[in-house]
Design an enzyme around this catalytic site. Structure first.
Site, PDB file in Angstrom:
ATOM      1  N   LYS A  45      21.333 106.781  64.630  1.00 15.38           N
ATOM      2  CA  LYS A  45      21.252 106.284  66.004  1.00 15.38           C
ATOM      3  C   LYS A  45      21.501 104.769  66.062  1.00 15.38           C
ATOM      4  CE  LYS A  45      17.089 105.332  67.994  1.00 15.38           C
ATOM      5  NZ  LYS A  45      16.966 104.009  68.617  1.00 15.38           N
ATOM      6  N   ASN A  46      20.786 104.019  65.243  1.00 11.21           N
ATOM      7  CA  ASN A  46      20.833 102.567  65.399  1.00 11.21           C
ATOM      8  C   ASN A  46      22.143 101.961  64.895  1.00 11.21           C
ATOM      9  OD1 ASN A  46      18.441 102.612  66.739  1.00 11.21           O
ATOM     10  ND2 ASN A  46      17.181 101.973  64.990  1.00 11.21           N
ATOM     11  N   ARG A  96      17.676 100.577  75.489  1.00  6.71           N
ATOM     12  CA  ARG A  96      17.418  99.239  74.959  1.00  6.71           C
ATOM     13  C   ARG A  96      18.707  98.616  74.377  1.00  6.71           C
ATOM     14  NH1 ARG A  96      14.003  95.528  75.784  1.00  6.71           N
ATOM     15  NH2 ARG A  96      14.434  93.924  74.291  1.00  6.71           N
ATOM     16  N   CYS A 146      12.836 101.866  74.510  1.00  5.91           N
ATOM     17  CA  CYS A 146      11.528 101.912  73.845  1.00  5.91           C
ATOM     18  C   CYS A 146      10.797 100.589  74.008  1.00  5.91           C
ATOM     19  CB  CYS A 146      11.691 102.179  72.352  1.00  5.91           C
ATOM     20  SG  CYS A 146      11.134 103.801  71.865  1.00  5.91           S
ATOM     21  N   ARG A 158       9.677  92.681  74.542  1.00  7.94           N
ATOM     22  CA  ARG A 158      10.728  92.676  73.517  1.00  7.94           C
ATOM     23  C   ARG A 158      11.751  91.617  73.912  1.00  7.94           C
ATOM     24  NH1 ARG A 158      12.414  98.647  71.603  1.00  7.94           N
ATOM     25  NH2 ARG A 158      13.776  97.375  70.301  1.00  7.94           N
ATOM     26  N   PRO A 159      11.575  90.408  73.394  1.00  8.87           N
ATOM     27  CA  PRO A 159      12.424  89.297  73.832  1.00  8.87           C
ATOM     28  C   PRO A 159      13.842  89.397  73.269  1.00  8.87           C
ATOM     29  CG  PRO A 159      10.951  88.582  72.070  1.00  8.87           C
ATOM     30  CD  PRO A 159      10.603  90.010  72.352  1.00  8.87           C
ATOM     31  N   ILE A 160      14.803  88.695  73.931  1.00  5.92           N
ATOM     32  CA  ILE A 160      16.158  88.601  73.369  1.00  5.92           C
ATOM     33  C   ILE A 160      16.588  87.129  73.245  1.00  5.92           C
ATOM     34  CG2 ILE A 160      16.916  90.910  74.079  1.00  5.92           C
ATOM     35  CD1 ILE A 160      18.604  89.474  76.282  1.00  5.92           C
ATOM     36  N   ASP A 161      15.575  86.251  73.131  1.00  8.49           N
ATOM     37  CA  ASP A 161      15.902  84.815  73.051  1.00  8.49           C
ATOM     38  C   ASP A 161      16.820  84.496  71.872  1.00  8.49           C
ATOM     39  OD1 ASP A 161      13.421  85.643  71.667  1.00  8.49           O
ATOM     40  OD2 ASP A 161      13.372  83.578  70.951  1.00  8.49           O
ATOM     41  N   ASP A 211      10.138 101.446  61.844  1.00  3.16           N
ATOM     42  CA  ASP A 211      10.436 102.689  62.566  1.00  3.16           C
ATOM     43  C   ASP A 211       9.893 103.932  61.851  1.00  3.16           C
ATOM     44  OD1 ASP A 211      11.643 101.145  64.458  1.00  3.16           O
ATOM     45  OD2 ASP A 211      13.696 101.554  63.813  1.00  3.16           O
ATOM     46  N   ARG A 214      15.573 111.060  72.736  1.00  2.58           N
ATOM     47  CA  ARG A 214      16.427 109.875  72.657  1.00  2.58           C
ATOM     48  C   ARG A 214      16.951 109.652  71.248  1.00  2.58           C
ATOM     49  NH1 ARG A 214      13.246 105.306  73.437  1.00  2.58           N
ATOM     50  NH2 ARG A 214      15.095 104.491  72.404  1.00  2.58           N
TER      51      ARG A 214
HETATM   52  C1  EPZ Z   1      15.906  97.288  66.237  1.00  4.11           C
HETATM   53  O1  EPZ Z   1      15.332  96.759  67.432  1.00  4.11           O
HETATM   54  C2  EPZ Z   1      15.805  98.788  66.349  1.00  4.11           C
HETATM   55  N1  EPZ Z   1      16.552  99.221  67.512  1.00  4.11           N
HETATM   56  C3  EPZ Z   1      14.343  99.206  66.442  1.00  4.11           C
HETATM   57  O2  EPZ Z   1      14.308 100.615  66.357  1.00  4.11           O
HETATM   58  C4  EPZ Z   1      13.567  98.631  65.252  1.00  4.11           C
HETATM   59  O3  EPZ Z   1      12.190  98.869  65.434  1.00  4.11           O
HETATM   60  C5  EPZ Z   1      13.812  97.137  65.098  1.00  4.11           C
HETATM   61  O4  EPZ Z   1      15.232  96.851  65.085  1.00  4.11           O
HETATM   62  C6  EPZ Z   1      13.209  96.561  63.826  1.00  4.11           C
HETATM   63  O5  EPZ Z   1      13.768  97.214  62.713  1.00  4.11           O
HETATM   64  C7  EPZ Z   1      17.863  99.366  67.419  1.00  4.11           C
HETATM   65  O6  EPZ Z   1      18.493  99.171  66.391  1.00  4.11           O
HETATM   66  C8  EPZ Z   1      18.570  99.828  68.647  1.00  4.11           C
HETATM   67  P1  EPZ Z   1      14.493  93.126  66.190  1.00  4.11           P
HETATM   68  P2  EPZ Z   1      15.536  95.241  67.789  1.00  4.11           P
HETATM   69  O7  EPZ Z   1      15.322  92.220  67.022  1.00  4.11           O
HETATM   70  O8  EPZ Z   1      16.878  94.829  67.330  1.00  4.11           O
HETATM   71  C9  EPZ Z   1      11.377  89.708  67.503  1.00  4.11           C
HETATM   72  C10 EPZ Z   1      13.716 102.798  66.942  1.00  4.11           C
HETATM   73  O9  EPZ Z   1      12.599 103.348  66.913  1.00  4.11           O
HETATM   74  N2  EPZ Z   1      12.491  89.175  68.302  1.00  4.11           N
HETATM   75  O10 EPZ Z   1      14.840  93.285  64.761  1.00  4.11           O
HETATM   76  O11 EPZ Z   1      15.213  95.067  69.219  1.00  4.11           O
HETATM   77  C11 EPZ Z   1      10.867  91.025  68.083  1.00  4.11           C
HETATM   78  O12 EPZ Z   1       9.923  90.800  69.104  1.00  4.11           O
HETATM   79  C12 EPZ Z   1      13.879 101.388  67.472  1.00  4.11           C
HETATM   80  O13 EPZ Z   1      14.772 103.343  66.576  1.00  4.11           O
HETATM   81  C13 EPZ Z   1      12.341  87.959  68.931  1.00  4.11           C
HETATM   82  O14 EPZ Z   1      11.299  87.308  68.846  1.00  4.11           O
HETATM   83  O15 EPZ Z   1      14.435  94.563  66.892  1.00  4.11           O
HETATM   84  C14 EPZ Z   1      10.283  91.678  66.837  1.00  4.11           C
HETATM   85  O16 EPZ Z   1       9.000  91.197  66.619  1.00  4.11           O
HETATM   86  C15 EPZ Z   1      12.706 100.917  68.218  1.00  4.11           C
HETATM   87  N3  EPZ Z   1      13.384  87.480  69.666  1.00  4.11           N
HETATM   88  C16 EPZ Z   1      11.195  91.193  65.702  1.00  4.11           C
HETATM   89  O17 EPZ Z   1      11.864  90.046  66.222  1.00  4.11           O
HETATM   90  C17 EPZ Z   1      14.570  88.158  69.771  1.00  4.11           C
HETATM   91  O18 EPZ Z   1      15.501  87.646  70.442  1.00  4.11           O
HETATM   92  C18 EPZ Z   1      12.241  92.178  65.220  1.00  4.11           C
HETATM   93  O19 EPZ Z   1      12.980  92.667  66.329  1.00  4.11           O
HETATM   94  C19 EPZ Z   1      14.709  89.396  69.129  1.00  4.11           C
HETATM   95  C20 EPZ Z   1      13.651  89.878  68.387  1.00  4.11           C
END
Ligand code: EPZ
Length: 430
Positions: A22-23, A93, A117, A123-126, A306, A398
């Protein structure tokens, strides 16, 4: 309303075939926007998140044709829109990857902030946005819509102060056609990052170092279509590995890359289960009660967040005390309330769950708070005495293809049941 109804107590025996990741797929499909051409993509999982992504691409002008259930042809030559409204992003997402792909292709993207999710926290995107800014994009956010534009994207140096899968992917998408060289430091190393980079390189991109924490992208002016097969889903495989061990079963999990499963394999062995690795399959079996162990989630190659809820469901039944710490997400223990309703003894302390193993769980009505929480409920239900009914299974759909069919084939007693308003129960097996 559809629910899963599970009669617990059956050991799982047999073989399960794993679907595409999926991811990886949710990143590779938007990447097709980066060329005006035709792509054939194999091993695409038939799950709700992918259908949502394909629907978005179609609304933007792409033509999608299924060659068989898991192979699609995408023609992106007539994409006309750089705007993605909330109506389309609210259920997915990963729709934020359209920002990187549209910015990379058209120097302009307007994408509504996504749904998907949400573990009960923000869930920030900064980091994604900082990455785009390093390539010269100007970002604005208004009314829940993120707009990124640039007259020309230029390669830049980006250091992420937190490892982020999504930010790494989004910057890769935006950088492949930027002029000059982009260096991403402290990049995520997940298998799906490598898969996306392989796909982009096959399209003509020049990416080196994916799978390490420094990725170098040398911008190219043109990309083209290609044929590609998506990697197997690490988390789907891990979920069935844990289900096999938790039920005291013996299951061969096929079409996988054992290396991607190592952190899960190591922890299952620590608990006392046996994991045998083959070229593209693993066999997992266990006898008797397993031992608890401690888990700390980390970015790849650490133990995947995950898999945290599913493994906690297993630990709830192991001998002794286990401590599960989630160092990736702040708030991923909401599902624990559901497990305690089934008799688990778990306490949350900050970012950790303290699990005191119990000898058995008892079936109960529970809900799937999110995708992996739902998978944890399935594992708990398979092990519990009596009947477990899981609500809100839309989250499970999903991310897990044919979950009822795959589990039924290895001996689980699980059914998708439609509970209409008048409560006439209609059972749909597999
Ligand atoms: C991906 O989410 C996966 N989703 C998630 O899987 C997974 O839990 C996560 O990576 C961690 O492995 C997809 O691939 C679609 P991150 P993502 O950015 O990219 C912080 C599932 O169950 N952060 O690696 O959104 C954030 O808050 C899903 O399949 C910021 O602070 O995760 C977290 O604490 C759910 N600012 C950490 O980084 C940002 O701009 C890791 O998040 C982005 C993230």
């Amino acid at each position: 309303m559809e629910k899963f109804v599970i009669r617990g107590g059956s050991e799982l025996h047999g073989e399960i075939e794993i679907s595409g990741a999926k991811n990886a797929a949710v990143a590779i499909l938007p990447a097709t926007i980066l060329a005006k051409d035709i792509f054939t993509i194999e091993n695409v999982p038939d799950i709700k998140d992918i259908n949502s992504m394909l629907q978005i691409l179609e609304e933007m002008g792409a033509a999608v044709r299924y060659l068989d259930r898991s192979t699609i042809q995408i023609d992106t030559r007539n994409i006309f829109s750089q705007t993605v409204p909330y109506e389309l992003t609210k259920n997915l997402r990963a729709s934020y990857y359209l920002l990187g792909a549209l910015l990379g292709m058209y120097n302009h993207a307007r994408v509504a902030m996504p749904g998907g999710c949400n573990f009960g926290g923000v869930r920030p995107i900064d980091l994604h946005l900082k990455g785009f800014a390093s390539l010269g994009a100007v970002i604005s956010t208004d009314g829940g819509i993120v707009e990124a534009k640039a007259s020309k994207l230029l390669g830049g140096s980006i250091y992420f102060d937190k490892v982020s899968v999504g930010a790494t992917i989004n910057v890769l998408l935006a950088a492949v056609k930027a002029r000059g060289i982009t260096i991403i430091e402290n990049a995520a190393r997940e298998p799906h990052i490598v898969d996306l980079a392989n796909f982009l390189n096959l399209m003509g991109a020049n990416i080196k170092g994916a799978g390490t924490d420094v990725i170098k992208v040398e911008g190219v002016s043109e990309l083209h279509g290609c044929d590609y097969s998506i990697i197997p889903d690490q988390i789907e495989a891990g979920t069935y590995m844990v289900a096999a061990a938790a039920t005291g079963g013996d299951v061969v999990i096929k079409n996988i890359i054992p290396k991607h499963l190592e952190p899960i394999t190591v922890k299952l062995r620590e608990c006392g289960a046996t994991v045998e690795e083959f070229d593209d399959s693993v066999r997992v079996f266990s006898h008797g009660r397993l031992q608890g162990c401690n888990i700390k989630t980390k970015p790849h190659p650490g133990f995947p967040t995950d898999m945290q809820p599913q493994f906690t469901a297993l630990l709830a039944l192991c001998e002794g005390m286990s401590i599960v710490t989630d160092s990736v997400w702040d708030n991923r223990f909401r599902y624990v309330d559901q497990l305690t309703r089934m008799g688990a003894q778990i306490q949350i302390e900050g970012k950790a769950a303290i699990v005191q193993g119990v000898a058995s769980l008892k079936g109960a009505p529970v809900k799937a708070d999110d995708l992996r929480a739902g998978a944890a409920m399935i594992i708990a239900g398979l092990c519990a005495k009596g009947v477990t009914e899981i609500e809100d299974i839309v989250h499970i759909d999903r991310g897990y293809e044919d979950v009822v069919k795959k589990l039924t084939a290895v001996g689980a007693d699980i059914a998708r049941v439609d509970f209409p308003e008048n409560m006439n129960i209609r059972t749909k097996r597999a």
